[in-house]
Design a protein around this motif. Structure first.
Motif, PDB file in Angstrom:
ATOM      1  N   SER A 152      51.434  67.933  59.349  1.00  0.00           N
ATOM      2  CA  SER A 152      51.065  68.608  60.594  1.00  0.00           C
ATOM      3  C   SER A 152      51.941  68.126  61.744  1.00  0.00           C
ATOM      4  O   SER A 152      52.343  68.917  62.602  1.00  0.00           O
ATOM      5  N   ALA A 153      52.275  66.837  61.738  1.00  0.00           N
ATOM      6  CA  ALA A 153      53.136  66.319  62.808  1.00  0.00           C
ATOM      7  C   ALA A 153      54.528  66.959  62.730  1.00  0.00           C
ATOM      8  O   ALA A 153      55.120  67.309  63.757  1.00  0.00           O
ATOM      9  N   THR A 154      55.030  67.130  61.507  1.00  0.00           N
ATOM     10  CA  THR A 154      56.349  67.752  61.347  1.00  0.00           C
ATOM     11  C   THR A 154      56.338  69.191  61.860  1.00  0.00           C
ATOM     12  O   THR A 154      57.248  69.618  62.581  1.00  0.00           O
ATOM     13  N   THR A 155      55.303  69.931  61.471  1.00  0.00           N
ATOM     14  CA  THR A 155      55.253  71.325  61.921  1.00  0.00           C
ATOM     15  C   THR A 155      55.123  71.378  63.442  1.00  0.00           C
ATOM     16  O   THR A 155      55.738  72.225  64.089  1.00  0.00           O
ATOM     17  N   ALA A 156      54.334  70.457  64.002  1.00  0.00           N
ATOM     18  CA  ALA A 156      54.170  70.446  65.460  1.00  0.00           C
ATOM     19  C   ALA A 156      55.520  70.191  66.122  1.00  0.00           C
ATOM     20  O   ALA A 156      55.909  70.900  67.064  1.00  0.00           O
ATOM     21  N   ALA A 157      56.247  69.213  65.593  1.00  0.00           N
ATOM     22  CA  ALA A 157      57.559  68.898  66.167  1.00  0.00           C
ATOM     23  C   ALA A 157      58.465  70.125  66.108  1.00  0.00           C
ATOM     24  O   ALA A 157      59.177  70.445  67.063  1.00  0.00           O
ATOM     25  N   ALA A 158      58.428  70.830  64.953  1.00  0.00           N
ATOM     26  CA  ALA A 158      59.282  72.006  64.800  1.00  0.00           C
ATOM     27  C   ALA A 158      58.941  73.066  65.835  1.00  0.00           C
ATOM     28  O   ALA A 158      59.829  73.701  66.407  1.00  0.00           O
ATOM     29  N   SER A 159      57.654  73.256  66.098  1.00  0.00           N
ATOM     30  CA  SER A 159      57.324  74.327  67.038  1.00  0.00           C
ATOM     31  C   SER A 159      57.591  73.895  68.483  1.00  0.00           C
ATOM     32  O   SER A 159      57.894  74.723  69.328  1.00  0.00           O
ATOM     33  N   PHE A 160      57.503  72.581  68.751  1.00  0.00           N
ATOM     34  CA  PHE A 160      57.842  72.128  70.101  1.00  0.00           C
ATOM     35  C   PHE A 160      59.326  72.302  70.396  1.00  0.00           C
ATOM     36  O   PHE A 160      59.744  72.274  71.549  1.00  0.00           O
ATOM     37  N   SER A 161      60.130  72.445  69.327  1.00  0.00           N
ATOM     38  CA  SER A 161      61.567  72.577  69.541  1.00  0.00           C
ATOM     39  C   SER A 161      61.875  73.746  70.476  1.00  0.00           C
ATOM     40  O   SER A 161      62.811  73.681  71.268  1.00  0.00           O
ATOM     41  N   VAL A 162      61.049  74.794  70.403  1.00  0.00           N
ATOM     42  CA  VAL A 162      61.309  75.947  71.278  1.00  0.00           C
ATOM     43  C   VAL A 162      61.214  75.529  72.742  1.00  0.00           C
ATOM     44  O   VAL A 162      62.078  75.868  73.566  1.00  0.00           O
ATOM     45  N   ILE A 163      60.160  74.762  73.058  1.00  0.00           N
ATOM     46  CA  ILE A 163      60.001  74.296  74.438  1.00  0.00           C
ATOM     47  C   ILE A 163      61.169  73.378  74.812  1.00  0.00           C
ATOM     48  O   ILE A 163      61.723  73.465  75.906  1.00  0.00           O
ATOM     49  N   ILE A 164      61.541  72.522  73.841  1.00  0.00           N
ATOM     50  CA  ILE A 164      62.643  71.590  74.113  1.00  0.00           C
ATOM     51  C   ILE A 164      63.943  72.350  74.389  1.00  0.00           C
ATOM     52  O   ILE A 164      64.686  72.015  75.304  1.00  0.00           O
TER      53      ILE A 164
END
Lengths: 281, 313
Positions: free
Chosen positions: B15-27
């Motif tokens: 779940s942490a990996t998927t969260a990081a991946a989706s935050f990439s858009v904001i980043i």
């Protein structure tokens, strides 16, 4: 003229104009594709794929370097962009489903999908090319990957949301942890949809030129070194079409034909995949 | 809603990996904004904001840069292309939803959407080698002739028809954005409840009256969203325009003049900017473009969400 008649005539004109508009749309499609086909097929031969470019102004030569470069950049972009996109979409549809955060990210992704790709090129130039001091294939691949992520992410999210929740419950009931449910049940159910998203995103970036102009730049020699400038079909088309030589123009048409056919094939396969899915329910 | 599931270390990592991946858009978005602002700080410091946006100077030799000619080119080509594309796109949407026989609806809709899949470099090349000669030989002299005696309008068609100009660029842009407006309008039209349309037919309305007075008012939010989305696309389009606009930094009153958009300037000059202030000004341009298109696309999204809410009620 009676009011009745006037209304009828008005209606007829409006309908005729709409039909004309549709015909116009089809006309452009046929015109552009036909033109690319006619011009491109003339220059299409094996030497185009097997030879490297001849020196400027000299007849002959091919675009082997650009074909290989384009493939390398696109494949690397896919390898970087797709996992990030799929995992990101998974978070939105599974772990953060229904939360405000998920909504915000998905709206931002929709906006990112349409952000000018040249802006992403300038961004990568500032982050990778300027500090390293040279253009590189990797910089191009990363720029394309950034363009892919939101596309893949949004389709993955949509496709995962379509998987019925009861399917997950059935797996939960067997005692499976959520990650196993996602990987073994949810992904399987949505695989066609996710694949569609991936294909469409590849089709989207394979035709990109602007972000490559100052990331991977161009290279008139054959090179497989991703740390150096790498040729791509699209940048080569730009350079050749703008250039002064007729032989360049013909090769640019041939390259255009190859790239157009590849992209339209990917797009059509993607669309068919998703259609098949809907028919099955 | 997500279930309460058993806590599991692998699950936490996943779940942490998927969260990081989706935050990439904001980043990415924050990162782009941050980097563009930092890179253009030199130009922002030297030219300011208002001055940069209103100055028509674009002179690498004198190291004096202003964005107005670029913004003008972007706005005029976008505006013209919308002017051409909107009626055509609405016509296509009407044809596909209301006129075409059922077996043609799918294929025609798909064909129009294929227009959107053609890469912009192909549009550019086709524009340069095929459309531009047609424009300069036939269309532009014709337009010049029929508007010759008309005051004000004739100003728009002054100069030599070269085919490399605002008009040609706008025509290409309009072909490129038609599919977006058309497919969103079609989807919105399709959401008009059949019962509302039937009641209009029942009181004797013609097909066109149903479309004009029932379907379009009902779906205007979605249609408007589609139009603004096209607007955002047109602002950011680069390659198609780069071939046929000519990169001329000047406020042109004639549509037969060459011009420059923000994107064309970036595409042509970025790799050859040799001085720091030149490069910084180009980053500044990219920042302006990013902000412009982000705001436009956010507005489009806002209308599309509003439309979605309305229809799902």
């Amino acid at each position: 003229m009676t009011r009745e008649k006037k209304r009828k005539i008005e209606g007829f004109i409006a309908m005729a104009l709409s039909t004309l508009a549709a015909l116009m749309g089809l006309f452009w499609l046929v015109f552009i594709l036909g033109d690319v086909l006619v011009h491109g097929i003339k220059a299409l031969d094996l030497s185009l794929f097997s030879n490297d470019p001849a020196p400027a102004g000299v007849e002959g030569g091919g675009l082997r370097n650009a074909f290989v470069g384009q493939l390398m950049i696109t494949i690397c972009a896919t390898l970087i962009g797709v996992p990030v996109g799929v995992l990101g979409g998974t978070f939105l549809a599974e772990y953060a489903r229904g939360r405000k955060l998920s909504r915000v990210i998905s709206i931002l992704s929709d906006i990112m999908v349409s952000v000018p790709s040249i802006v992403i090129g300038t961004f990568i130039y500032a982050v990778f090319v300027k500090p390293l001091g040279h253009f590189s294939g990797w910089a191009g691949a990363i720029a394309l990957a950034i363009i892919m992520v939101p596309v893949v992410l949004r389709t993955t999210e949509d496709m995962l949301t379509l998987v019925p929740w009861t399917l997950r419950e059935a797996a939960f009931a067997l005692g499976a942890p959520y990650y196993k449910v996602i990987i073994q049940v949810v992904y399987r159910g949505a695989s066609a949809g996710i694949l569609t998203g991936i294909l469409l995103s590849i089709a989207r970036v394979a035709g990109e030129t602007a972000p490559l102009l100052f990331t991977s730049f161009n290279n008139s020699f054959f090179s497989v070194d991703m740390n150096r400038p790498v040729a791509s079909l699209t940048v080569t088309i730009f350079q050749y079409a703008m250039g002064p030589y007729d032989s360049w123009h013909t090769q640019a048409w041939a390259a255009s034909l190859v790239i157009t056919i590849s992209i339209l094939t990917l797009t059509v396969i993607g669309r068919l995949l998703i259609k098949g899915r809907h028919f099955k329910g | 809603m997500p279930l309460q599931y058993k806590k599991n270390p692998v699950d936490f990592i996943f779940s942490a990996t998927t969260a990081a991946a989706s935050f990439s858009v904001i980043i990415f978005i924050i990162g782009i904004l941050y980097v563009l602002v930092t890179e253009s700080s030199l130009a922002i410091g030297k030219f300011g904001i208002v001055n940069f946006l209103t100055s028509t100077d674009w002179d690498p030799v004198k190291e004096s840069f202003g964005a107005l000619t670029n913004i003008y080119g972007t706005v005029i080509t976008t505006f013209l292309s919308l002017l051409i594309a909107i009626p055509v796109a609405l016509g296509i949407a009407i044809f596909v939803t209301e006129i075409a026989p059922n077996f043609l609806k799918g294929p025609i809709g798909a064909a129009i959407e294929l227009l959107a899949a053609i890469p912009s470099i192909i549009y550019g090349m086709w524009g340069l080698f095929t459309l531009s000669p047609i424009m300069s030989k036939y269309v532009e002299p014709f337009l010049k002739e029929i508007t010759a005696g008309v005051p004000f309008v004739n100003v728009l068609f002054q100069g030599t028809p070269m085919g490399i100009d605002i008009l040609t660029a706008s025509v290409i842009l309009s072909i490129m954005i038609v599919p977006f407006t058309a497919s969103i309008s079609r989807d919105s039209f399709n959401l008009t409840p059949a019962i509302v349309k039937e009641s209009a037919y029942a009181i004797g309305a013609t097909k066109w009256e149903v479309i004009k007075n029932v379907v379009i008012p009902y779906s205007k939010l979605g249609v408007f969203g589609g139009i603004v989305l096209s607007l955002g696309r047109a602002i950011g389009e680069t390659m198609a325009v780069a071939f046929v606009l000519g990169n001329n930094h000047k406020i042109a009153t004639s549509l037969l003049d060459a011009a420059a958009t923000i994107t064309v300037t970036l595409a042509n000059e970025f790799a050859e900017a040799d001085k720091d202030i030149y490069l910084s000004s180009l980053f500044y341009l990219a920042l302006v473009l990013f902000v412009m298109s982000f705001i436009t696309l956010a507005i489009a999204k806002f209308f599309l969400i509003k439309a979605e809410k309305k229809y799902s009620r």
